[in-house]
Write a protein that holds these residues in place. Structure first.
Motif, PDB file in Angstrom:
ATOM      1  N   ARG A 149       0.838  -1.199   0.000  1.00  0.00           N
ATOM      2  CA  ARG A 149       0.000   0.000   0.000  1.00  0.00           C
ATOM      3  C   ARG A 149       0.879   1.257   0.000  1.00  0.00           C
ATOM      4  NH1 ARG A 149      -0.497  -3.107   4.574  1.00  0.00           N
ATOM      5  NH2 ARG A 149       0.305  -2.159   6.493  1.00  0.00           N
ATOM      6  N   LYS A 150       0.237   2.407   0.183  1.00  0.00           N
ATOM      7  CA  LYS A 150       0.885   3.688  -0.034  1.00  0.00           C
ATOM      8  C   LYS A 150       2.201   3.832   0.709  1.00  0.00           C
ATOM      9  CE  LYS A 150       0.140   8.687   0.128  1.00  0.00           C
ATOM     10  NZ  LYS A 150      -0.779   9.792   0.465  1.00  0.00           N
ATOM     11  N   GLU A 151       2.218   3.513   2.013  1.00  0.00           N
ATOM     12  CA  GLU A 151       3.450   3.719   2.779  1.00  0.00           C
ATOM     13  C   GLU A 151       4.591   2.847   2.282  1.00  0.00           C
ATOM     14  OE1 GLU A 151       0.858   1.154   5.716  1.00  0.00           O
ATOM     15  OE2 GLU A 151       0.563   2.599   4.074  1.00  0.00           O
ATOM     16  N   HIS A 152       4.259   1.738   1.613  1.00  0.00           N
ATOM     17  CA  HIS A 152       5.300   0.880   1.038  1.00  0.00           C
ATOM     18  C   HIS A 152       5.794   1.428  -0.297  1.00  0.00           C
ATOM     19  CE1 HIS A 152       2.794  -2.175   3.458  1.00  0.00           C
ATOM     20  NE2 HIS A 152       3.790  -1.744   4.204  1.00  0.00           N
ATOM     21  N   PHE A 153       4.866   1.897  -1.117  1.00  0.00           N
ATOM     22  CA  PHE A 153       5.275   2.498  -2.389  1.00  0.00           C
ATOM     23  C   PHE A 153       6.164   3.722  -2.163  1.00  0.00           C
ATOM     24  CE2 PHE A 153       0.837   0.948  -3.690  1.00  0.00           C
ATOM     25  CZ  PHE A 153       1.320  -0.292  -4.094  1.00  0.00           C
ATOM     26  N   GLU A 154       5.910   4.446  -1.094  1.00  0.00           N
ATOM     27  CA  GLU A 154       6.665   5.674  -0.812  1.00  0.00           C
ATOM     28  C   GLU A 154       8.147   5.421  -0.567  1.00  0.00           C
ATOM     29  OE1 GLU A 154       3.214   8.533   1.190  1.00  0.00           O
ATOM     30  OE2 GLU A 154       4.423   7.227   2.486  1.00  0.00           O
ATOM     31  N   VAL A 155       8.507   4.206  -0.134  1.00  0.00           N
ATOM     32  CA  VAL A 155       9.911   3.929   0.200  1.00  0.00           C
ATOM     33  C   VAL A 155      10.571   2.929  -0.748  1.00  0.00           C
ATOM     34  CG1 VAL A 155       9.556   4.507   2.624  1.00  0.00           C
ATOM     35  CG2 VAL A 155       9.295   2.126   1.882  1.00  0.00           C
ATOM     36  N   MET A 156       9.846   2.456  -1.759  1.00  0.00           N
ATOM     37  CA  MET A 156      10.426   1.471  -2.680  1.00  0.00           C
ATOM     38  C   MET A 156      11.503   2.090  -3.548  1.00  0.00           C
ATOM     39  SD  MET A 156       7.259  -0.859  -4.088  1.00  0.00           S
ATOM     40  CE  MET A 156       6.360  -1.963  -2.979  1.00  0.00           C
ATOM     41  N   LYS A 157      12.433   1.241  -3.968  1.00  0.00           N
ATOM     42  CA  LYS A 157      13.492   1.644  -4.882  1.00  0.00           C
ATOM     43  C   LYS A 157      12.914   2.078  -6.234  1.00  0.00           C
ATOM     44  CE  LYS A 157      16.899  -1.855  -3.391  1.00  0.00           C
ATOM     45  NZ  LYS A 157      17.627  -3.065  -3.869  1.00  0.00           N
ATOM     46  N   ASN A 158      13.649   2.899  -6.913  1.00  0.00           N
ATOM     47  CA  ASN A 158      13.341   3.179  -8.309  1.00  0.00           C
ATOM     48  C   ASN A 158      13.483   1.883  -9.102  1.00  0.00           C
ATOM     49  OD1 ASN A 158      12.899   4.605 -10.755  1.00  0.00           O
ATOM     50  ND2 ASN A 158      15.109   4.698 -11.090  1.00  0.00           N
ATOM     51  N   GLY A 159      12.451   1.524  -9.838  1.00  0.00           N
ATOM     52  CA  GLY A 159      12.503   0.312 -10.647  1.00  0.00           C
ATOM     53  C   GLY A 159      11.948  -0.918  -9.965  1.00  0.00           C
ATOM     54  N   ALA A 160      11.393  -0.793  -8.771  1.00  0.00           N
ATOM     55  CA  ALA A 160      10.826  -1.945  -8.067  1.00  0.00           C
ATOM     56  C   ALA A 160       9.720  -2.580  -8.912  1.00  0.00           C
ATOM     57  CB  ALA A 160      10.267  -1.519  -6.720  1.00  0.00           C
ATOM     58  N   VAL A 201      -6.725  -7.630  -5.156  1.00  0.00           N
ATOM     59  CA  VAL A 201      -6.853  -6.661  -4.062  1.00  0.00           C
ATOM     60  C   VAL A 201      -5.602  -6.603  -3.189  1.00  0.00           C
ATOM     61  CG1 VAL A 201      -9.354  -6.874  -3.979  1.00  0.00           C
ATOM     62  CG2 VAL A 201      -7.955  -8.363  -2.523  1.00  0.00           C
ATOM     63  N   GLU A 202      -4.656  -7.511  -3.391  1.00  0.00           N
ATOM     64  CA  GLU A 202      -3.491  -7.571  -2.500  1.00  0.00           C
ATOM     65  C   GLU A 202      -2.580  -6.357  -2.671  1.00  0.00           C
ATOM     66  OE1 GLU A 202      -1.690 -11.184  -1.508  1.00  0.00           O
ATOM     67  OE2 GLU A 202      -3.335 -12.447  -2.204  1.00  0.00           O
ATOM     68  N   ILE A 203      -2.606  -5.760  -3.855  1.00  0.00           N
ATOM     69  CA  ILE A 203      -1.841  -4.540  -4.119  1.00  0.00           C
ATOM     70  C   ILE A 203      -2.834  -3.381  -4.211  1.00  0.00           C
ATOM     71  CG2 ILE A 203      -0.275  -3.397  -5.729  1.00  0.00           C
ATOM     72  CD1 ILE A 203       0.475  -6.255  -6.740  1.00  0.00           C
ATOM     73  N   ASP A 204      -2.598  -2.335  -3.444  1.00  0.00           N
ATOM     74  CA  ASP A 204      -3.508  -1.183  -3.452  1.00  0.00           C
ATOM     75  C   ASP A 204      -3.202  -0.326  -4.678  1.00  0.00           C
ATOM     76  OD1 ASP A 204      -5.158   0.941  -3.003  1.00  0.00           O
ATOM     77  OD2 ASP A 204      -4.497   1.320  -0.942  1.00  0.00           O
ATOM     78  N   LEU A 205      -3.769  -0.732  -5.807  1.00  0.00           N
ATOM     79  CA  LEU A 205      -3.491  -0.057  -7.071  1.00  0.00           C
ATOM     80  C   LEU A 205      -4.096   1.337  -7.117  1.00  0.00           C
ATOM     81  CD1 LEU A 205      -3.995  -3.060  -9.518  1.00  0.00           C
ATOM     82  CD2 LEU A 205      -1.838  -2.036  -8.795  1.00  0.00           C
ATOM     83  N   ASP A 206      -5.207   1.546  -6.426  1.00  0.00           N
ATOM     84  CA  ASP A 206      -5.804   2.886  -6.397  1.00  0.00           C
ATOM     85  C   ASP A 206      -4.862   3.874  -5.715  1.00  0.00           C
ATOM     86  OD1 ASP A 206      -8.076   2.026  -7.688  1.00  0.00           O
ATOM     87  OD2 ASP A 206      -9.195   1.659  -5.841  1.00  0.00           O
ATOM     88  N   ALA A 207      -4.220   3.439  -4.627  1.00  0.00           N
ATOM     89  CA  ALA A 207      -3.274   4.311  -3.931  1.00  0.00           C
ATOM     90  C   ALA A 207      -2.081   4.630  -4.824  1.00  0.00           C
ATOM     91  CB  ALA A 207      -2.810   3.654  -2.635  1.00  0.00           C
ATOM     92  N   LEU A 208      -1.575   3.597  -5.524  1.00  0.00           N
ATOM     93  CA  LEU A 208      -0.430   3.814  -6.403  1.00  0.00           C
ATOM     94  C   LEU A 208      -0.796   4.757  -7.543  1.00  0.00           C
ATOM     95  CD1 LEU A 208       2.478   3.184  -7.141  1.00  0.00           C
ATOM     96  CD2 LEU A 208       1.669   1.128  -8.334  1.00  0.00           C
ATOM     97  N   GLU A 209      -1.969   4.585  -8.089  1.00  0.00           N
ATOM     98  CA  GLU A 209      -2.407   5.470  -9.167  1.00  0.00           C
ATOM     99  C   GLU A 209      -2.534   6.909  -8.672  1.00  0.00           C
ATOM    100  OE1 GLU A 209      -5.780   5.593 -12.694  1.00  0.00           O
ATOM    101  OE2 GLU A 209      -6.191   4.464 -10.866  1.00  0.00           O
TER     102      GLU A 209
END
Length: 418
Positions: free
Chosen positions: A277-288, A298-306
């Protein structure tokens, strides 16, 4: 005959691919031979909501040869193999309603089409068919004798329905059979998930950090295969027993908040929602690279990423690039759906042989014994589980020992001590 497929011209290709799969399914083939002779399903109406693959096609043929009237629809919008759907509809006389990439409206229209012949037995993979029956098509419930469920996510949903008194007919949890989850979930998901990720990305796993979320049988399989290809595997878990097992198996175990900073590849296999979810996307490496091999997307919060992204594009087949405000790119595979079926072909035939042997024999068992069941979820009978294991070993030309009379007596007695 009624059906809804992408292209009738693919039927011949699908027929050949189904024949190829059947060659590696000796247990189901032996069941098919018996079904042809005995017709144990004569006149039975079956609605099946399964991944429309070559292996599923052979299962459908086996049920048809046993006398059943089978209708098939997809259990995931991206898992259909269009040539298989064409072959089933045109060569086998099995009405199939499935198109790879179908939208949500079409997906549920196909489920309703599979229910149109008023089934007596349901076969499900994820419980969408059962859910539709209980929500939108309740008038069909009196016709239903029983059903089967293929996967962990579906069993979880059905047990919830049973506990709440909602489930209106008995269902056998095929996923709980040892000859299913110990092999299909571990070896099938393990190999096919890695296959899907590599086909989609063509990236090297060796030397990378590979984060597996969920250490159930599917997660174990993916971790095993990623490690075998040289990746440094990190496990995230919420269950202390599974986390402890992962540690004992030699893997690093971290909370996702920490693993998100390290991972080059991510794969969720939990059956729960918003694992990434969002807090994980915020700290992921470039290119993850982010993927899912749990049943639903539903396991990946695609709405948050979008919502975080300033740009989004498909950079390769089954690879979407999300550009964040700081310039980092996060790549999502297969729309967050089952990557092993979205970008690859699903489990190898030889492991689906056991899973679908369970399906065929459990349909037969339910048809014969439905009056003895209550409206709840049941395990596969142990005698079916052991018979499938015996047949599989025989097909592999593997022999095992049998207990001597003395050993049998000892195991069933208490008198003999020190």
């Amino acid at each position: 005959m009624e059906f809804d497929i992408k292209d009738q011209g693919l039927a011949e290709k699908g027929k050949l691919r189904i024949e190829w799969a059947a060659q590696s399914m000796p247990v189901l083939r032996s069941i098919q031979e018996r079904f042809r002779k005995e017709k144990p399903l004569d006149g039975l109406r079956i609605a099946a909501c399964l991944h429309v693959t070559t292996e599923t096609a052979f299962l459908a043929q086996t049920l048809r040869d046993g006398g059943a009237n089978v209708r098939l629809c997809a259990s995931n919008p991206l898992s259909t193999q269009d040539d298989v759907a064409a072959s089933l509809s045109l060569h086998d006389g099995i009405p199939t309603f499935a198109i790879k990439g179908e939208d949500k409206e079409t997906y549920y229209r196909h489920i309703h089409a599979a229910l149109a012949h008023k089934p007596q037995i349901t076969m499900d993979d994820g419980a969408d068919l059962v859910g539709t029956l209980h929500s939108d098509r309740r008038e069909l419930l009196p016709e239903i004798l029983g059903g089967t469920e293929e996967t962990t996510t579906g069993v979880i949903r059905l047990r919830s329905m049973a506990e709440k008194g909602i489930l209106q007919y008995p269902i056998i949890a095929v996923n709980d059979a040892d000859t299913k989850h110990l092999f299909d979930n571990r070896y099938g998901t393990g190999q096919s998930t890695i296959d899907g990720i590599i086909r989609a990305t063509n990236r090297l796993l060796a030397g990378s950090y590979f984060v597996v979320s969920g250490y159930g049988w599917c997660g174990r399989g993916v971790a095993m295969r990623a490690s075998g290809m040289g990746a440094k595997v990190i496990i995230t878990e919420v269950d202390p027993l599974r986390a402890l097992e992962a540690v004992m198996d030699g893997y690093q175990v971290l909370p996702m908040a920490d693993a998100a900073k390290l991972g080059d590849f991510f794969c969720t296999l939990t059956g729960d929602m918003h694992v990434l979810r969002k807090e994980h996307f915020e700290v992921m490496k470039n290119g993850a690279i982010v993927s899912n091999s749990g049943h639903f997307n539903v396991e990946i919060d695609l709405d948050a990423l979008e919502g975080m992204a300033v740009a989004r594009r498909e950079i390769r087949d089954f690879v979407e690039e999300f550009t964040l405000k700081d310039g980092r790119h996060i790549y999502v595979l297969g729309e967050g759906r089952l990557i092993n079926l979205a970008a690859a072909e699903g489990h190898p035939s030889s492991v689906m042989d056991m899973s679908f042997a369970n399906q065929a024999l459990c349909v037969e068992y339910m048809f014969r014994n439905y009056k003895a069941f209550d409206k709840t979820v049941y395990r596969v009978p142990i005698e079916i589980d052991k018979e499938i294991a015996r047949l599989k070993l025989a097909s592999m030309q593997v022999q095992i020992d049998t207990l001597t009379p003395e050993q049998q007596k000892y195991l069933h007695s208490w008198e003999m001590g020190t």
